[in-house]
Design an enzyme around this catalytic site. Structure first.
Site, mmCIF file in Angstrom:
data_model
loop_
_atom_site.group_PDB
_atom_site.id
_atom_site.type_symbol
_atom_site.label_atom_id
_atom_site.label_comp_id
_atom_site.label_asym_id
_atom_site.label_seq_id
_atom_site.Cartn_x
_atom_site.Cartn_y
_atom_site.Cartn_z
ATOM 1 C CD GLU B 284 10.717 2.631 4.646
ATOM 2 O OE1 GLU B 284 9.502 2.874 4.670
ATOM 3 O OE2 GLU B 284 11.420 2.820 3.643
ATOM 4 C CD GLU B 287 10.684 -2.501 9.108
ATOM 5 O OE1 GLU B 287 10.144 -1.409 8.847
ATOM 6 O OE2 GLU B 287 10.242 -3.582 8.697
ATOM 7 C CB CYS B 310 5.825 5.503 1.629
ATOM 8 S SG CYS B 310 7.412 5.425 0.898
ATOM 9 C CB SER B 330 9.487 -1.165 5.419
ATOM 10 O OG SER B 330 9.151 -0.409 6.552
ATOM 11 C CE LYS B 369 0.128 8.025 -0.278
ATOM 12 N NZ LYS B 369 0.786 7.242 0.779
ATOM 13 C CD GLU B 372 -1.724 4.518 2.381
ATOM 14 O OE1 GLU B 372 -1.710 5.744 2.092
ATOM 15 O OE2 GLU B 372 -0.699 3.890 2.638
ATOM 16 C CD GLU B 377 -5.152 -2.675 6.484
ATOM 17 O OE1 GLU B 377 -6.364 -2.955 6.383
ATOM 18 O OE2 GLU B 377 -4.348 -2.799 5.546
ATOM 19 C CB CYS B 514 4.488 11.152 -5.357
ATOM 20 S SG CYS B 514 4.664 9.688 -4.336
HETATM 21 S S1 SF4 Z 1 1.433 9.043 -6.458
HETATM 22 FE FE1 SF4 Z 1 1.944 7.118 -7.467
HETATM 23 S S2 SF4 Z 1 4.052 6.745 -6.739
HETATM 24 FE FE2 SF4 Z 1 3.156 8.205 -5.341
HETATM 25 S S3 SF4 Z 1 2.262 7.015 -3.694
HETATM 26 FE FE3 SF4 Z 1 0.636 7.369 -5.191
HETATM 27 S S4 SF4 Z 1 0.657 5.556 -6.511
HETATM 28 FE FE4 SF4 Z 1 2.611 5.611 -5.415
#
Ligand code: SF4
Ligand code: SF4
Ligand code: SF4
Ligand code: FES
Ligand code: FES
Lengths: 159, 590
Positions: B284, B287, B310, B330, B369, B372, B377, B514
């Site tokens: 990043e 970039e 992220c 990014s 996550k 994700e 992909e 986070c």
């Molecule tokens: S904990 Fe919250 S701030 Fe951290 S990556 Fe997950 S959604 Fe985003």
């Protein structure tokens, strides 16, 4: 990307109504009222357009639509049936009459039969208490109705 | 500030005018129970519908009991918080709530941490007198979140969080009376709503109506399978919060104990997402510098500011709300996904096994996550780079299931090479941390000089939106930071309108970043816990011998041996991604 389909005329009409209320989030109820007046009901696609135009979330708009019994998401039937649930009608057995309509048409209050012929709704006092219990089908008034009479009335419209 | 005199539980108190009874009582140590009321004071978030009436108190001279959370004090007010009348009323209120609630405590994910359960115990309720009809709804399962709305008590905390703090608007109260619940538009599944899976609604829900999808079983099954090599990675924010699950003080740093616990559970390799965070900075940061260079040369195809990518909650948010700006963030994958790509493409080769025989598990402070790692992909022939993302709470569950005495564990190190990280990788866990880490590296790459001080205090703090200008040896670099998607929206709207001159913007969806993620131990609205985690992150950073990502020797080795150059061909293929337009389009029929 999620796609929703709606005719151009409808979209323009909705946009026009939203604009007439200044596209303001606080006018949500008035906009819904007017749009339902125009189309008869408020399907999801229509709500999506309104939500985008007046800058509220679709969930919020749906919250309003479900909060007020006046709003409906299903199109009215060809013959809209309204059962009066005012006090006089209620004590004279309107609920039993309503149950009979539900059973006969196999739909719940607020729904429309799959063939689009009938829809069922409740009303408050329609001012004909002397005839209680009262049922409206379209503009026609039926008084002193009993559950037994329900089937015959429906058959009048079935053919 | 005007002070007035009131009497509360026979104690004369000087109180600030306009304050609520609840706040004043809490200040002087009187604990009035609440249920719908929710506050995160550090980020000015308040849910005060005054609806549940659990907090009622008696005010002399008033006929009706008043909700303490929504009633302001007035001069001379005499308040009783636990009179017989109050206690009886409160009991009835809770009994009524319980009468329309499934008694699922034995198997409920919230059991032991449920505010309704705690309240029922505190009020000594032993049976439920008003047994009546119970409302029933279907369970809504999404890739990350389960909505079990039978358990909803209509406090509307989730609605407030989703609408006010996140401005996502996935949830709203619908229907009225007995039928009232919080739901999505048209009561569709969450997957069809604009939900970002940030999970902050779960963090706010007092009961078990909202929870994350639990994957601990699948992970145990993988560990028990002798054919599988199970690799685990741990996100930075987990190490400053996990201890809370085992009675340790908020802000305790448990990195070493966590590594030991993971080994005891049976993971074959205990690695660190912080390593991948360092890798993210290489990509990043490169970039960013490339975009700045091309932009200054007048290249019209390059967009500034660069946005960090992220946080998967944030990525989902801009895919729904900023489809016109998909070329602004990014392209670097998040650390979780970079780790997965390295594990399944590099580490498998080192071990001489196929990607199907490796299971990558991540321990995340995050609910998004889970979504994700299931994105198409990030799969190769259906096999995901990261197989399972567990929350901090799920890891704690595993530790308990394996009968590990966490607090007395001897500290251990991560395995190498994917376990080595710098202080820059650690601060990814807090708001401002990603951009500070990027600044440490970008500065040195841009200027060719060594940083005198690596601490960029101007980028730190917990205000929702911050900005600072960092001097890159004569070139001013403007940086914006937002946590919470409402704040992000504010920044992004001004970028869209061309009203800013930022070079880079960092966004994290959760309060404090986070560390305040929805997968962390429940803080139940106590923002001090988030502050302590925040301080702990920067303490961990300060204690690291290496604090700049590009100085991580294992990262340098990885480029030399395998990747080649940052943003090189292999990187582009494995460590970068692209974004999708998920907005709703009204199409003209016909
Ligand atoms: S904990 Fe919250 S701030 Fe951290 S990556 Fe997950 S959604 Fe985003
Ligand atoms: S996960 Fe986040 S975006 Fe989704 S409903 Fe909950 S608060 Fe809203
Ligand atoms: S889902 Fe949870 S947070 Fe939302 S209204 Fe129901 S009980 Fe409250
Ligand atoms: S109550 Fe039915 S007409 Fe008056
Ligand atoms: S906590 Fe005060 S009314 Fe719910």
């Amino acid at each position: 990307m999620a796609k929703l389909k709606l005719s151009e005329d409808k979209i323009n009409k909705i946009k026009e109504i939203c604009a007439s209320f200044g596209n303001k989030p606080s006018e949500a109820i008035n906009v819904l009222h007017k749009v339902q007046g125009e189309f008869g009901y408020l399907p999801a696609e229509v709500q999506e357009v309104i939500a985008q135009e007046i800058h509220v979330s679709a969930a919020h708009l749906y919250g309003i639509v479900t909060f007020y019994s006046f709003f409906t998401m299903t199109p009215k039937g060809e013959h809209p049936i309204s059962v009066c649930m005012g006090t006089a009608c209620y004590v004279r057995g309107a609920e039993k009459v309503l149950d009979e309509f539900k059973r006969e048409l196999k739909i719940a209050v607020g729904e429309t039969t799959p063939d689009g012929k009938f829809s069922l709704n409740c009303l408050r006092c329609v001012g004909a208490c002397g005839l209680a219990p009262v049922v409206l089908i379209g503009d026609k008034v039926y008084g002193r109705l009993t559950p037994d009479g329900v089937k015959d009335i429906i058959n009048e419209y079935r053919s | 500030m005007e002070m007035i005199n009131i009497i509360i539980d026979n104690k004369p108190v000087k109180a600030e005018k306009g304050q609520t009874i609840l706040k004043i009582a809490r200040e002087i140590g009187i604990d009035i129970p609440t249920l719908c009321y929710y506050e995160l004071d550090g980020v000015n978030l308040e849910n005060r519908p005054g609806g549940c009436r659990v907090c009622v108190v008696e005010i002399e001279g008033r006929r009706n009991l008043a909700p303490a959370c929504a009633t302001e004090v007035t001069e001379g007010m005499v308040i009783h918080t636990h009179s017989l009348r109050v206690v009886n009323a409160r009991r009835t209120v809770v009994e009524l709530i319980l009468s329309d609630h499934p008694a699922d405590c034995l198997v409920c994910s919230k059991s032991g941490k449920c505010e309704l359960q705690t309240l029922a115990q505190r009020l000594g309720i032993r049976d439920i007198p008003f047994q009546g009809a119970k409302s029933t709804y279907r369970k809504d399962m999404s890739p990350a979140i389960i909505r079990d709305i039978d358990k909803c008590i209509m406090c509307r905390r989730c609605e407030t969080v989703c609408n006010v703090w996140q401005t996502v608007g996935a949830l709203s109260a619908i229907n009225r009376g007995f039928e009232a619940v919080v739901a999505t538009a048209y009561e569709q599944d969450l997957v069809k709503s604009p939900c970002t899976y940030c999970g902050q609604c779960i963090a706010a829900c007092p009961v078990g109506a909202l929870s994350e999808v639990d994957q601990t079983r699948q992970v145990i099954t993988a560990i028990s399978d002798p054919k599988k090599t199970v690799v685990v990675q741990t996100a930075p924010a987990v190490r400053v919060a996990l201890g809370e699950e085992f009675g340790m003080e908020p802000g305790s740093i448990v990195t070493g104990k966590m590594a030991a616990a993971l080994r005891a559970i049976g993971f074959d390799y205990v690695f660190d997402t912080d390593f991948a965070a360092d890798l993210t900075i290489m990509e990043e940061g490169t970039e960013l510098l490339d975009r700045i260079a091309r932009f200054t040369k007048g290249d019209k195809t390059v967009k500034l500011p660069i946005l960090t990518s992220c946080c998967p909650g944030w990525v989902n948010f801009f895919e729904y709300n900023y489809p016109d700006m998909l070329d602004v963030p990014s392209t670097a994958k998040s650390p979780q996904q970079m780790f997965g790509a390295v594990a399944k493409n590099y580490w498998t080769k080192k071990l001489g096994i196929s990607r199907e025989d490796m299971v990558v598990v991540s321990i995340m402070p995050c609910v998004a996550k889970k979504f994700e790692c299931q994105r198409d992909e990030f799969k190769v022939d259906g096999n995901p780079d990261v197989d399972f993302a567990l929350t901090t709470r799920e890891l704690a569950e595993l530790v308990r299931q394996f009968n590990i005495d966490f607090a007395s564990l001897e500290e251990e190190d991560f395995d190498q090479p994917l376990g080595e990280s710098t202080g820059a990788g650690v601060i990814f866990g807090a708001t401002g941390g990603v951009i500070e880490a990027a600044t440490r590296t970008a500065y040195e790459l841009f200027t060719g000089k060594t940083l005198e001080k690596v601490d960029f205090k101007e980028l730190r703090g917990l205000e929702g939106i911050r900005s600072a200008t960092v001097d890159f040896d004569g070139t001013p670099i403007n940086i914006g930071i937002a946590h919470g998607l409402a704040n992000a929206r504010q920044l992004l709207d001004s970028v869209r309108a061309g009203k800013t001159n930022f070079h880079a913007i960092e966004v994290m969806a959760c309060p404090g970043g986070c560390i305040g993620g929805a997968g962390q131990p429940f803080h139940q609205g106590n923002f001090d816990i988030i502050r302590k985690r925040y301080d702990a992150i920067y303490r961990e950073d300060a204690g690291k011998p290496i604090r700049k990502s590009h100085e991580n020797p294992y990262i340098q080795a990885l480029y030399k041996e395998w990747l080649g150059e940052p943003c090189g061909e292999l990187s582009h293929h494995l460590l970068h991604t692209h974004y999708f337009d998920k907005s709703k389009h009204i199409e003209i029929e016909g």
